[in-house]
Structure formats: structure tokens, C-alpha cells
Design a protein around this motif. Structure first.
Motif, PDB file in Angstrom:
ATOM      1  N   ALA A   1      16.742   4.491  -8.143  1.00 35.20           N
ATOM      2  CA  ALA A   1      16.075   3.359  -7.509  1.00 35.20           C
ATOM      3  C   ALA A   1      17.096   2.241  -7.390  1.00 35.20           C
ATOM      4  O   ALA A   1      18.080   2.196  -8.125  1.00 35.20           O
ATOM      5  CB  ALA A   1      14.896   2.906  -8.350  1.00 35.20           C
ATOM      6  N   PHE A   2      16.867   1.379  -6.453  1.00 37.58           N
ATOM      7  CA  PHE A   2      17.711   0.187  -6.359  1.00 37.58           C
ATOM      8  C   PHE A   2      16.916  -0.933  -5.717  1.00 37.58           C
ATOM      9  O   PHE A   2      15.899  -0.691  -5.056  1.00 37.58           O
ATOM     10  CB  PHE A   2      18.991   0.464  -5.545  1.00 37.58           C
ATOM     11  N   GLY A   3      17.333  -2.160  -5.974  1.00 36.22           N
ATOM     12  CA  GLY A   3      16.642  -3.305  -5.385  1.00 36.22           C
ATOM     13  C   GLY A   3      17.677  -4.349  -5.027  1.00 36.22           C
ATOM     14  O   GLY A   3      18.610  -4.592  -5.790  1.00 36.22           O
ATOM     15  N   LEU A   4      17.525  -4.926  -3.847  1.00 33.34           N
ATOM     16  CA  LEU A   4      18.489  -5.947  -3.456  1.00 33.34           C
ATOM     17  C   LEU A   4      17.781  -7.155  -2.861  1.00 33.34           C
ATOM     18  O   LEU A   4      16.658  -7.060  -2.369  1.00 33.34           O
ATOM     19  CB  LEU A   4      19.533  -5.376  -2.488  1.00 33.34           C
TER      20      LEU A   4
ATOM     21  N   THR B   1       6.432 -10.119  -8.220  1.00 37.95           N
ATOM     22  CA  THR B   1       7.682 -10.811  -8.552  1.00 37.95           C
ATOM     23  C   THR B   1       8.891 -10.036  -8.057  1.00 37.95           C
ATOM     24  O   THR B   1      10.015 -10.514  -8.148  1.00 37.95           O
ATOM     25  CB  THR B   1       7.807 -10.986 -10.079  1.00 37.95           C
ATOM     26  N   HIS B   2       8.664  -8.816  -7.570  1.00 41.04           N
ATOM     27  CA  HIS B   2       9.747  -7.988  -7.010  1.00 41.04           C
ATOM     28  C   HIS B   2       9.118  -6.893  -6.156  1.00 41.04           C
ATOM     29  O   HIS B   2       7.894  -6.737  -6.146  1.00 41.04           O
ATOM     30  CB  HIS B   2      10.648  -7.404  -8.116  1.00 41.04           C
ATOM     31  N   THR B   3       9.950  -6.153  -5.419  1.00 41.17           N
ATOM     32  CA  THR B   3       9.391  -5.064  -4.606  1.00 41.17           C
ATOM     33  C   THR B   3       9.258  -3.771  -5.416  1.00 41.17           C
ATOM     34  O   THR B   3       8.749  -2.775  -4.912  1.00 41.17           O
ATOM     35  CB  THR B   3      10.265  -4.799  -3.354  1.00 41.17           C
ATOM     36  N   SER B   4       9.693  -3.805  -6.684  1.00 41.76           N
ATOM     37  CA  SER B   4       9.615  -2.583  -7.499  1.00 41.76           C
ATOM     38  C   SER B   4       8.202  -1.985  -7.632  1.00 41.76           C
ATOM     39  O   SER B   4       8.086  -0.756  -7.753  1.00 41.76           O
ATOM     40  CB  SER B   4      10.242  -2.830  -8.870  1.00 41.76           C
ATOM     41  N   PRO B   5       7.113  -2.783  -7.633  1.00 41.37           N
ATOM     42  CA  PRO B   5       5.797  -2.130  -7.652  1.00 41.37           C
ATOM     43  C   PRO B   5       5.602  -1.159  -6.486  1.00 41.37           C
ATOM     44  O   PRO B   5       4.781  -0.228  -6.577  1.00 41.37           O
ATOM     45  CB  PRO B   5       4.795  -3.297  -7.584  1.00 41.37           C
ATOM     46  N   GLY B   6       6.386  -1.329  -5.429  1.00 42.98           N
ATOM     47  CA  GLY B   6       6.356  -0.352  -4.331  1.00 42.98           C
ATOM     48  C   GLY B   6       6.746   1.036  -4.813  1.00 42.98           C
ATOM     49  O   GLY B   6       6.293   2.053  -4.278  1.00 42.98           O
ATOM     50  N   GLN B   7       7.583   1.090  -5.863  1.00 46.15           N
ATOM     51  CA  GLN B   7       7.947   2.391  -6.458  1.00 46.15           C
ATOM     52  C   GLN B   7       6.701   3.077  -7.009  1.00 46.15           C
ATOM     53  O   GLN B   7       6.537   4.292  -6.866  1.00 46.15           O
ATOM     54  CB  GLN B   7       8.923   2.198  -7.626  1.00 46.15           C
ATOM     55  N   ILE B   8       5.862   2.278  -7.687  1.00 49.39           N
ATOM     56  CA  ILE B   8       4.646   2.846  -8.292  1.00 49.39           C
ATOM     57  C   ILE B   8       3.688   3.341  -7.206  1.00 49.39           C
ATOM     58  O   ILE B   8       3.128   4.441  -7.302  1.00 49.39           O
ATOM     59  CB  ILE B   8       3.953   1.806  -9.206  1.00 49.39           C
TER      60      ILE B   8
ATOM     61  N   MET C   1      14.482  -5.739  -0.999  1.00 48.16           N
ATOM     62  CA  MET C   1      14.330  -4.430  -0.402  1.00 48.16           C
ATOM     63  C   MET C   1      14.544  -3.430  -1.525  1.00 48.16           C
ATOM     64  O   MET C   1      15.561  -3.466  -2.226  1.00 48.16           O
ATOM     65  CB  MET C   1      15.367  -4.244   0.680  1.00 48.16           C
ATOM     66  N   GLU C   2      13.546  -2.590  -1.697  1.00 45.23           N
ATOM     67  CA  GLU C   2      13.573  -1.615  -2.774  1.00 45.23           C
ATOM     68  C   GLU C   2      13.880  -0.251  -2.179  1.00 45.23           C
ATOM     69  O   GLU C   2      13.424   0.060  -1.076  1.00 45.23           O
ATOM     70  CB  GLU C   2      12.165  -1.573  -3.410  1.00 45.23           C
ATOM     71  N   GLY C   3      14.642   0.542  -2.885  1.00 49.59           N
ATOM     72  CA  GLY C   3      14.860   1.918  -2.435  1.00 49.59           C
ATOM     73  C   GLY C   3      14.490   2.861  -3.549  1.00 49.59           C
ATOM     74  O   GLY C   3      14.692   2.559  -4.734  1.00 49.59           O
TER      75      GLY C   3
ATOM     76  N   PRO D   1      14.122  -2.437 -17.176  1.00 49.55           N
ATOM     77  CA  PRO D   1      13.200  -1.559 -17.908  1.00 49.55           C
ATOM     78  C   PRO D   1      12.822  -0.291 -17.144  1.00 49.55           C
ATOM     79  O   PRO D   1      12.510   0.727 -17.752  1.00 49.55           O
ATOM     80  CB  PRO D   1      11.956  -2.445 -18.144  1.00 49.55           C
ATOM     81  N   PHE D   2      12.873  -0.355 -15.819  1.00 47.60           N
ATOM     82  CA  PHE D   2      12.404   0.807 -15.020  1.00 47.60           C
ATOM     83  C   PHE D   2      13.510   1.786 -14.669  1.00 47.60           C
ATOM     84  O   PHE D   2      13.247   2.802 -14.035  1.00 47.60           O
ATOM     85  CB  PHE D   2      11.688   0.328 -13.751  1.00 47.60           C
ATOM     86  N   THR D   3      14.764   1.489 -15.048  1.00 48.89           N
ATOM     87  CA  THR D   3      15.835   2.465 -14.822  1.00 48.89           C
ATOM     88  C   THR D   3      16.598   2.684 -16.131  1.00 48.89           C
ATOM     89  O   THR D   3      16.759   1.775 -16.935  1.00 48.89           O
ATOM     90  CB  THR D   3      16.824   1.980 -13.732  1.00 48.89           C
TER      91      THR D   3
ATOM     92  N   GLY E   1      20.291  -1.308  -9.783  1.00 49.98           N
ATOM     93  CA  GLY E   1      19.751   0.038  -9.562  1.00 49.98           C
ATOM     94  C   GLY E   1      19.912   0.893 -10.789  1.00 49.98           C
ATOM     95  O   GLY E   1      20.257   0.412 -11.872  1.00 49.98           O
ATOM     96  N   GLY E   2      19.668   2.174 -10.615  1.00 48.99           N
ATOM     97  CA  GLY E   2      19.836   3.092 -11.741  1.00 48.99           C
ATOM     98  C   GLY E   2      19.024   4.355 -11.549  1.00 48.99           C
ATOM     99  O   GLY E   2      18.461   4.601 -10.480  1.00 48.99           O
ATOM    100  N   ILE E   3      19.009   5.132 -12.613  1.00 48.33           N
ATOM    101  CA  ILE E   3      18.229   6.370 -12.612  1.00 48.33           C
ATOM    102  C   ILE E   3      16.808   6.026 -13.079  1.00 48.33           C
ATOM    103  O   ILE E   3      16.632   5.354 -14.102  1.00 48.33           O
ATOM    104  CB  ILE E   3      18.885   7.400 -13.555  1.00 48.33           C
TER     105      ILE E   3
HETATM  106  N1  DAH Z   1      13.368  -5.423  -9.471  1.00 45.27           N
HETATM  107  C1  DAH Z   1      14.654  -5.924  -9.858  1.00 45.27           C
HETATM  108  C2  DAH Z   1      14.660  -7.440  -9.717  1.00 45.27           C
HETATM  109  O1  DAH Z   1      13.832  -7.972  -9.051  1.00 45.27           O
HETATM  110  C3  DAH Z   1      15.725  -5.341  -8.974  1.00 45.27           C
HETATM  111  C4  DAH Z   1      15.934  -3.903  -9.254  1.00 45.27           C
HETATM  112  C5  DAH Z   1      16.845  -3.493 -10.216  1.00 45.27           C
HETATM  113  C6  DAH Z   1      15.208  -2.950  -8.563  1.00 45.27           C
HETATM  114  C7  DAH Z   1      17.042  -2.191 -10.477  1.00 45.27           C
HETATM  115  C8  DAH Z   1      15.402  -1.608  -8.850  1.00 45.27           C
HETATM  116  C9  DAH Z   1      16.339  -1.256  -9.826  1.00 45.27           C
HETATM  117  O2  DAH Z   1      14.726  -0.653  -8.217  1.00 45.27           O
HETATM  118  O3  DAH Z   1      16.532   0.076 -10.075  1.00 45.27           O
HETATM  119  O4  DAH Z   1      15.523  -8.068 -10.268  1.00 45.27           O
END
Ligand code: DAH
Length: 340
Positions: free
Chosen positions: A307-310, A170-177, A211-213, A251-253, A285-287
Motif C-alpha cells: 500500500a502507499f499514500g501520497l 483523516t486519510h484515504t487509507s480507509p479506502g483500503q478497507i 491518493m492511496e494505492g 500501523p497499517f503496513t 508505503g509498505g507491505i
Molecule cells: N495514511 C498515511 C497518512 O495519511 C499515508 C500512508 C502511509 C498510506 C503508508 C499508506 C501507507 O497506504 O502504506 O499519513
């Protein structure tokens, strides 16, 4: 003998006169001049049978014939060579004034353009680009990102399940894991890719791009995120672009922020694009929440990160003034060609 020589000369002249190609010429040369089987070399061999006192004179006559023949063939070779060259040039002539065949040129998709532009900016800051899977399990998509089963944030992301265990991310955040469990810190990764949600209106499509950072190092703070994003928006939008951080929740930041960029249409004065506010939201994004680090067996007292996601589609829509996301996915070439 002199009679025969005259005859041979006449025959050479006649046959060569009819020859039009270098191939015919070559065959005649073989017949008369070349090698042991040639007629002129044959005469030389006959010399032995002539009376001894006649030999020098005959030899001289035959030699003269040979020299004449060689020269004659050479002249003819040149003539035919010229003619053949002209024929070839004529055949190979290209009319450069003819209109060319129209060849269709493809163009990059607007989402691809935005992704490439951002990737270049981030690559310049030392980010490695990583592509992780589109089919995820609950651990990577939710649980490890501090979104356990009963967490309300799950409701916000209507999920396409494949079966009880797997879903479309549902997002690229699992790439963080994936990064935290496979790459030794410190690191900087950028994870672009397709994501899926059961959502469908003018600004949402069931498949879209994020795009996740993720940056993990010692002593990372919110200032690092802010400093980096200031650079990014200057390179991506304009030298005058500014960022603004607003508190938010993911929840992840922890803490979490939503980041706005000063409107690139009006420069911050307020217009239709920014709905009069002067600001446009571009990312979350966030810490990195220490729970996420713990879930990935990274020591949160040793390492921190941001981390951040756009949303790439969203940025492409804003950037190109597209007000319906469907324009990107209907494959109408008349629309897509405009982003060349
Ligand atoms: N995953 C979030 C979304 O799909 C976007 C996001 C928010 C990614 C904050 C992050 C973050 O890495 O720190 O809405």
C-alpha cells in the motif's frame, strides 16, 4: 379573342413588372397560369363555346400565349431568385476581420492536474480508480487499519468528529478497507480524494488531497513496490528520477517505508527545494500489515500486498514551486490561471 389575349399579355407584363418577391410571383402565376382557376386555363375552357371552325386557330393562339407566359414567368423567377439570393447573402455576411468577443477559458486546478497525471500513469499499470466516502466511521478510518483506540498514531491525525460515531476521514487509507471488504483479490486500486485534519499552516490545510494505492495478490514483496514506484517517478518527473526507501512506521503496513525521489529541481546535487539533500519525500508505503487483512477477512497466508499514500497538494506545491498551500484554496484566479 385576340383582343383579350393581347390584354391578358399586357396585364401579365404590367403586374409581373411590379412583382419583387418570389411570393408575389407565385401568386401571379396561380392567377394566370396554374391550375383550373387560372385565367389562361380558363380561356381553354371557353374554347368549347367558340364556333367549330374557329377552334383550331383559337386553340393555337391560346397555346402560344400559354407557352409565352410560362417562359416569361420562368425568366422573371430567375431574375427575382438572383436578387433574393444577393439580399440574403448580404444579410448573412460575416465580417471575419471584426475582433471576436473575448471568451474566458477556465483552467484545471493544480491539484487536479497532478491527480490526473498520476492517475494516468497508474491506470497504465492496470490500477482501477475508486472513490470512497469522505465521512467515515472509526472502524474504517482507524480500527481496521490497525490503529485501535489507544494507539499513539491517532494523536498524529487531529480528527474532525461529526458525532460520536462519525468523522471526516483523516486519510484515504480507509479506502483500503472498503476495497479489501468488497473486491475479490487479486486487485490493484487507486483511491484519490479529499481528506481532513485539524491542521493549518503554510504547508497544511484543514482540507487537502491524498491518493492511496493498494495492490493485493499472491507473493507481493517490497521489491514490487519499489519496481513500480521507480517507473512512476520516471513517468511523472523525469527519465533520470530515482527513488530511495527509508524505514518508517505506519500501523497499517509492516514493514513501512518513506519514499524519496531524487530532487527534480537539481537532479540530486542539492538545492533550496531539497534543502541541500538531493532528495524529496513523496510518499509513505509498505507491505500491508497482516492484521489489516485479517480485519477484512482476507487470508494473510494466501494473499499479501503493498500500500502507499501520497499527498497530492504536497506534490503540486513541489512541482509548481508554490510555497504556501493557501494559494490553492484562496481562489485567486490570478494565481490559479498560471497553472493552465
Ligand atoms: N495514511 C498515511 C497518512 O495519511 C499515508 C500512508 C502511509 C498510506 C503508508 C499508506 C501507507 O497506504 O502504506 O499519513
Amino acid at each position: 379573342m385576340e383582343e383579350r389575349i393581347r390584354e391578358i399579355k399586357a396585364r401579365i407584363e404590367e403586374e409581373l413588372g411590379k412583382a419583387n418577391t418570389s411570393r408575389e410571383l407565385f401568386e401571379l402565376k396561380a392567377k394566370y397560369v396554374l391550375g383550373k382557376a387560372g385565367i389562361i386555363p380558363g380561356l381553354m375552357k371557353e374554347l368549347g363555346k367558340a364556333a367549330k371552325e374557329d377552334r383550331p386557330k383559337l386553340g393555337q393562339i391560346i397555346n402560344t400565349l400559354k407557352e409565352w407566359a410560362i417562359e416569361y414567368f420562368a425568366r422573371k423567377e430567375k431574375e427575382i431568385g438572383e436578387i433574393e439570393k444577393k439580399i440574403r447573402y448580404k444579410k448573412e455576411t460575416v465580417d471575419i476581420t471584426m475582433p471576436s468577443k473575448k471568451r474566458e477559458r477556465g483552467s484545471l486546478h493544480p491539484v487536479t492536474l497532478v491527480k490526473a497525471e498520476l492517475a494516468e500513469v497508474f491506470a497504465g499499470m492496470g490500477f482501477k480508480i475508486l472513490e470512497t466516502r469522505e465521512i467515515e466511521d472509526d472502524f474504517h478510518n482507524f480500527t481496521a487499519l490497525n490503529t485501535p483506540l489507544e494507539h499513539p498514531a491517532r494523536d498524529k491525525q487531529d480528527t474532525f468528529y461529526i458525532n460520536d460515531d462519525f468523522m471526516l476521514r483523516t486519510h484515504t487509507s480507509p479506502g483500503q478497507i472498503h476495497s479489501l471488504t468488497t473486491i475479490e483479490p487479486p486487485f490493484k486500486v487507486l483511491i484519490p480524494g479529499r481528506v481532513y485534519r485539524s491542521d493549518d499552516d503554510a504547508t497544511h490545510s484543514p482540507m487537502f488531497h491524498q491518493m492511496e494505492g493498494l495492490v493485493i495478490d499472491k507473493d507481493i514483496t517490497m521489491c514490487d513496490l519499489q519496481g513500480m514506484l521507480d517507473e512512476v517517478v520516471k513517468k511523472m518527473f523525469s527519465k533520470e528520477a530515482k527513488t530511495r526507501f527509508r524505514p518508517s512506521f505506519f500501523p497499517f503496513t509492516e514493514p513501512s517505508v518513506e519514499v524519496d525521489v531524487s530532487c527534480f529541481e537539481c537532479g540530486g546535487k542539492g538545492c533550496r527545494l531539497c534543502k541541500g539533500t538531493g532528495w524529496i519525500e513523496i510518499l509513505g508505503g509498505g507491505i500491508v500489515n497482516r492484521r489489516v487483512l485479517e480485519n477484512c477477512k482476507v487470508d494473510p497466508d494466501k494473499y499479501t500486498g503493498f500500500a502507499f499514500g501520497l499527498g497530492l497538494d504536497r506534490i503540486a506545491m513541489l512541482k509548481y514551486g508554490v510555497n504556501n498551500i493557501k494559494v490553492f484554496y484562496e481562489n485567486d484566479l490570478r494565481a490559479l490561471r498560471q497553472f493552465r
